[in-house]
Motif scaffolding. Structure first.
Motif, PDB file in Angstrom:
ATOM      1  N   ASN A   1      17.364  11.541  -8.502  1.00  0.00           N
ATOM      2  CA  ASN A   1      18.463  12.509  -8.668  1.00  0.00           C
ATOM      3  C   ASN A   1      18.640  13.362  -7.415  1.00  0.00           C
ATOM      4  N   GLU A   2      17.508  13.724  -6.760  1.00  0.00           N
ATOM      5  CA  GLU A   2      17.577  14.511  -5.531  1.00  0.00           C
ATOM      6  C   GLU A   2      18.245  13.712  -4.420  1.00  0.00           C
ATOM      7  N   LYS A   3      17.942  12.427  -4.346  1.00  0.00           N
ATOM      8  CA  LYS A   3      18.575  11.596  -3.319  1.00  0.00           C
ATOM      9  C   LYS A   3      20.081  11.476  -3.576  1.00  0.00           C
ATOM     10  N   ARG A   4      20.460  11.370  -4.835  1.00  0.00           N
ATOM     11  CA  ARG A   4      21.880  11.292  -5.169  1.00  0.00           C
ATOM     12  C   ARG A   4      22.614  12.576  -4.765  1.00  0.00           C
ATOM     13  N   LYS A   5      21.970  13.737  -5.010  1.00  0.00           N
ATOM     14  CA  LYS A   5      22.593  15.017  -4.661  1.00  0.00           C
ATOM     15  C   LYS A   5      22.821  15.131  -3.148  1.00  0.00           C
TER      16      LYS A   5
ATOM     17  N   ASP B   1      44.823  17.610  -4.087  1.00  0.00           N
ATOM     18  CA  ASP B   1      45.397  17.206  -5.372  1.00  0.00           C
ATOM     19  C   ASP B   1      45.266  15.702  -5.570  1.00  0.00           C
ATOM     20  N   GLU B   2      45.420  14.927  -4.481  1.00  0.00           N
ATOM     21  CA  GLU B   2      45.273  13.476  -4.574  1.00  0.00           C
ATOM     22  C   GLU B   2      43.852  13.090  -4.986  1.00  0.00           C
ATOM     23  N   LEU B   3      42.869  13.831  -4.514  1.00  0.00           N
ATOM     24  CA  LEU B   3      41.465  13.501  -4.783  1.00  0.00           C
ATOM     25  C   LEU B   3      41.004  13.938  -6.163  1.00  0.00           C
ATOM     26  N   GLN B   4      41.726  14.844  -6.778  1.00  0.00           N
ATOM     27  CA  GLN B   4      41.229  15.493  -7.987  1.00  0.00           C
ATOM     28  C   GLN B   4      40.907  14.505  -9.105  1.00  0.00           C
ATOM     29  N   GLY B   5      41.745  13.508  -9.320  1.00  0.00           N
ATOM     30  CA  GLY B   5      41.508  12.595 -10.436  1.00  0.00           C
ATOM     31  C   GLY B   5      40.691  11.380 -10.079  1.00  0.00           C
ATOM     32  N   LYS B   6      40.222  11.258  -8.874  1.00  0.00           N
ATOM     33  CA  LYS B   6      39.470  10.086  -8.418  1.00  0.00           C
ATOM     34  C   LYS B   6      37.981  10.429  -8.297  1.00  0.00           C
ATOM     35  N   VAL B   7      37.243  10.240  -9.400  1.00  0.00           N
ATOM     36  CA  VAL B   7      35.816  10.589  -9.403  1.00  0.00           C
ATOM     37  C   VAL B   7      35.039   9.495  -8.679  1.00  0.00           C
ATOM     38  N   PRO B   8      34.349   9.827  -7.581  1.00  0.00           N
ATOM     39  CA  PRO B   8      33.620   8.807  -6.815  1.00  0.00           C
ATOM     40  C   PRO B   8      32.372   8.330  -7.566  1.00  0.00           C
ATOM     41  N   LYS B   9      31.859   7.178  -7.144  1.00  0.00           N
ATOM     42  CA  LYS B   9      30.623   6.654  -7.690  1.00  0.00           C
ATOM     43  C   LYS B   9      29.462   7.603  -7.380  1.00  0.00           C
TER      44      LYS B   9
ATOM     45  N   TYR C   1      28.927  10.339  -9.171  1.00  0.00           N
ATOM     46  CA  TYR C   1      29.299  11.677  -9.632  1.00  0.00           C
ATOM     47  C   TYR C   1      29.484  11.686 -11.138  1.00  0.00           C
ATOM     48  N   ASP C   2      29.046  12.736 -11.747  1.00  0.00           N
ATOM     49  CA  ASP C   2      29.440  13.051 -13.101  1.00  0.00           C
ATOM     50  C   ASP C   2      30.811  13.710 -13.024  1.00  0.00           C
ATOM     51  N   PRO C   3      31.749  13.423 -13.930  1.00  0.00           N
ATOM     52  CA  PRO C   3      33.080  14.043 -13.862  1.00  0.00           C
ATOM     53  C   PRO C   3      33.033  15.566 -13.761  1.00  0.00           C
ATOM     54  N   ALA C   4      32.103  16.170 -14.455  1.00  0.00           N
ATOM     55  CA  ALA C   4      31.998  17.635 -14.394  1.00  0.00           C
ATOM     56  C   ALA C   4      31.600  18.087 -12.988  1.00  0.00           C
ATOM     57  N   GLU C   5      30.720  17.316 -12.352  1.00  0.00           N
ATOM     58  CA  GLU C   5      30.325  17.652 -10.976  1.00  0.00           C
ATOM     59  C   GLU C   5      31.517  17.543 -10.030  1.00  0.00           C
ATOM     60  N   TRP C   6      32.316  16.491 -10.202  1.00  0.00           N
ATOM     61  CA  TRP C   6      33.475  16.307  -9.325  1.00  0.00           C
ATOM     62  C   TRP C   6      34.509  17.417  -9.543  1.00  0.00           C
ATOM     63  N   ASP C   7      34.723  17.782 -10.809  1.00  0.00           N
ATOM     64  CA  ASP C   7      35.657  18.880 -11.101  1.00  0.00           C
ATOM     65  C   ASP C   7      35.173  20.179 -10.472  1.00  0.00           C
TER      66      ASP C   7
END
Length: 764
Positions: free
Chosen positions: A253-257, A290-298, A300-306
């Motif tokens: 998890n630390e490496k992912r962060k 705004d373009e990036l807002q709905g595109k959750v990258p690999k 990421y948890d959606p909440a983290e991206w938001d």
């Protein structure tokens, strides 16, 4: 034979013991027998005595043996104690002696008892000592298990080697070894824990530092460099997981962060670049987000991206404020730079080409551009002499409306120049580049004999250059300019109270060639010194400075005067000769002279002495043309009046003053033609003012101005504005007297003088 000896010894001992017993009654009957009727022959008596001896021997043994044995036991115990104390062996008694076995047994028993007690004490003391020693080693080598083991081993060896009893030595060795081992294990454990914790902190710090650097590079768009650092971060995380079970549990998890953080900084850097780009701006950055807002990258948890999108929106808001503030700051800086530049250039200060170019670039297209250009034009005015500036103003005024704006700017700048000159004329001239600053120390009054250079002469040469510069600046600014800058004058003023009389007089002698200094330091609290130095009379200065010394003691050597005692006498003596500041300076100088004149301890005001002091420090004040005037030193009032009365237009021109000539109508008539006539007559107005005006002393040695009776103002100099100052010396008076006498003699020999005209009234 042995039996016989024992019997004798026993008998002897019994005798000693019996002697110590209470005295017994004499035996009258032997053996308790009664006499018989048998004849008592010698044989019978011998047998009877033998039987009695046997009986007595047995009785003695039965009674004395226990006593002797007890005594021998006591002696054995005592001998054991003495031998134990000295460390020697117990000296046994002869085995043939009665009680020898009891002596030996008691000695051995006592020795064993003493050894047991000594061993107990030794063990107790050793236990305390070893505990303290081990504790000391544990503290000393808390971070060095090997060092503790070595120190403990040496201690145990040294301790055990001193024990002679092998059983005790083995026991003590075992106990100390077990104690050292337990303590060593604790130290080793603590050391390993500490090492692990330190390694955890080090790795953690390295990871944090590398993460910050990788994020910085990622935000700056330097992805390759950030990726290289990411490899180091991953390796350090693996190492940390090996020694920290807690971190190992969250390693992935630390490496992912970390990877997500690099990606977020990359996006933030790109958005900042868009916002700072003049062709895109902050709106384009918001659109990109705004373009990036709905595109959750690999990864990421959606909440983290938001959360990242929301934080980035807040950051863009800060960026927007920063851009707006930077623009406002740039505008404000341009305004400040332009204002400072205008002030400096307008004053004629030297400004580098680089600074000029920077200011011009900053104000280009703004409302300050014209002001900067006008400042460059007005700079020429600021660098002109007083006479040239007057001509420029007159020229602008002659243009009427076309020149009114420039005239206004010139008048404003003239006011600034005059204010700057009044504050620090020499410093202002240096900043303008009119003169180059010459190094000068106003307090250097003598040479340092320990140096090869003559600092005093070099300093005086520099002062001569300063005087030459002040003459140039007088022409430049239209005022009498002191050769000292304002800070130098302040330094001089602050130093005066600490100088002795000789130093003060020497300083006055140094500055006598630059009278402008006196007015400069008078305004800074050294009025009395300025007045006395301007007078130039060393005798007067010596008395006045002595008065200052008298009043500087605690308590003063002369009782200070009250203002109400002398103020009226001072006003009566000087009248309106001085302005308020000069009046205060002169009054203080008079007081200093008074205190230096009266007797020590004087407590009563002496009016006559004070009036004499006024005349001494002023050089003399008398009425000239009906008005009190300060006289030049050594010159009488009548001679001063005569000097101005007898001046001609040629004298004025020689002094540097051009005459103002005007035509006036003159009313005339005669007995032959009784009607009134008007004729035009040329009148020298300047000469008329000199002949009839008020003669007024001004600051400076023998300086005077003439107040025109028609206007009430001083006769102006060549610039038409500055008061013209006459400098009068004894040689000038002598020259004028000689000229007057020659003229009188010439008219006396001529018929032009006419009858009844007093020779003294003949005026050129």
């Amino acid at each position: 034979m042995a039996v016989l000896l024992k019997q004798l010894e026993l008998t002897h001992l019994i005798g000693i013991i019996m002697a110590r017993q209470p005295r017994q009654q004499r035996i009258d009957v032997y053996g308790g027998f009664t006499s018989t009727g048998v004849d008592r022959t010698a044989g019978d008596k011998m047998r009877a005595l033998a039987g009695l001896g046997q009986t007595m021997q047995e009785a003695t043994l039965a009674i004395g043996k226990p006593i002797i044995e007890a005594k021998r036991a006591e002696e054995g115990a005592q001998a054991a104690e003495e031998a134990f104390e000295t460390g020697a062996e117990v000296k046994q008694i002869s085995a043939a002696k009665f009680g020898a076995s009891q002596f030996k047994a008691a000695a051995e028993q006592k020795t064993a008892e003493l050894q047991r007690n000594a061993e107990k004490i030794y063990r107790s003391e050793l236990g305390t000592e070893s505990a303290q020693t081990m504790a000391g080693f544990a503290e000393q080598f808390k971070d060095d298990p090997v060092g503790f083991s070595s120190a403990a081993e040496n201690y145990i060896k040294g301790t055990v080697s001193s024990i002679t009893d092998p059983v005790l030595a083995a026991d003590i060795n075992d106990k100390l070894t077990r104690s050292a081992l337990a303590t060593g294990q604790n130290i080793q454990s603590a050391f390993e824990t500490k090492q692990t914790n330190e390694n955890i902190v080090t790795l953690g710090n390295n990871i944090s530092s590398n993460i910050r650097e990788a994020n910085r590079l990622s935000r700056a768009g330097r992805a390759d460099e950030a990726a290289a650092i990411l490899e180091n971060i991953s390796a350090d995380q693996d190492s940390l997981a090996d020694i920290s079970p807690k971190f190992k549990a969250q390693l992935q998890n630390e490496k992912r962060k970390v990877k997500n953080g690099l990606y977020e900084n990359k996006i933030s850097g790109e958005l900042d670049a868009i916002a700072d780009d003049p062709e895109q701006g902050i709106s384009a950055a918001y659109a990109k987000l705004d373009e990036l807002q709905g595109k959750v990258p690999k990864g990421y948890d959606p909440a983290e991206w938001d959360a990242f999108i929301q934080n980035t929106q807040t950051d863009l808001g800060r960026t927007k404020s920063r851009i707006q503030s930077a623009a406002a700051a740039a505008t404000k800086k341009a305004e400040e730079d332009a204002t400072n530049y205008v002030a400096s250039v307008s004053a004629g200060f030297v400004v580098s080409e680089e600074e000029t170019a920077a200011v011009m670039a900053g104000v280009e297209g703004t409302k300050y551009e014209d002001a900067v250009k006008q400042a460059q034009e007005i700079a020429q005015y600021s660098l002109a002499t007083a006479e040239e500036r007057a001509e420029l103003r007159a020229g602008a005024e002659a243009l009427g409306l076309d020149g009114i704006q420039m005239l206004e700017a010139m008048n404003v700048q003239e006011t600034r120049i005059n204010q700057a000159v009044q504050l620090d004329a020499y410093g202002f001239a240096v900043r303008q580049g009119i003169v180059e600053e010459v190094e000068f120390d106003p307090l250097l009054l003598q040479d340092d004999p320990d140096t090869p250079e003559n600092e005093y002469l070099a300093n005086q040469e520099n002062f001569k250059r300063r005087i030459e510069q002040s003459a140039v600046l007088t022409e430049q600014y239209g005022y009498a300019i002191s050769p000292l800058s304002a800070p130098e004058a302040r330094t001089l003023t602050n130093a005066l109270p600490n100088l002795d009389r000789a130093q003060k007089i020497a300083l006055a002698d140094v500055f006598k060639a630059a009278p402008g200094i006196w007015g400069q330091i008078a305004s800074k609290g050294a009025g009395s010194y300025a007045q006395l130095s301007a007078l130039g009379n060393k005798d007067v200065m010596n008395v006045a400075f002595n008065g200052q010394d008298r009043m500087a003691t605690s308590p003063p050597l002369v009782k200070p005067l009250r203002a109400e005692d002398y103020r009226a006498d001072f006003i009566e003596a000087v009248g309106n000769v001085y302005g308020p500041e000069d009046s205060e300076s002169t009054m203080q100088a008079a007081l200093d002279y008074y205190y230096g004149t009266v007797d020590l301890g004087s407590e009563v005001y002496d009016r006559g002495t004070f009036k004499d002091a006024i005349q001494a420090v002023t050089g003399g004040i008398r009425k000239v043309r009906g008005v009190l005037t300060q006289l030049p030193e050594g010159i009488e009032a009548s001679d001063l009046e005569m000097y101005f009365d007898d001046m001609t237009a040629e004298d004025l021109l020689e002094a540097g003053l051009e005459s103002t000539v005007a035509e006036e109508d003159v009313i005339g008539g005669s007995f032959v033609f009784p009607f009134v006539t008007r004729e035009a007559e040329t009148v020298n107005k300047t000469l008329e003012a000199v002949h009839n005006g008020t003669i007024k002393a001004v600051p400076g040695e023998n300086k005077y101005i003439i107040l025109d009776p028609d206007t009430g103002f001083a006769v102006p100099g060549p610039d038409g504005k500055t008061n013209f100052e006459f400098t009068i010396k004894q040689s000038d008076i002598s020259k004028m007297i000689a000229k007057r006498n020659a003229l009188i003699n010439r008219y006396a020999r001529s018929g032009i003088s006419g009858a009844g005209v007093p020779i003294a009234n003949v005026r050129p």
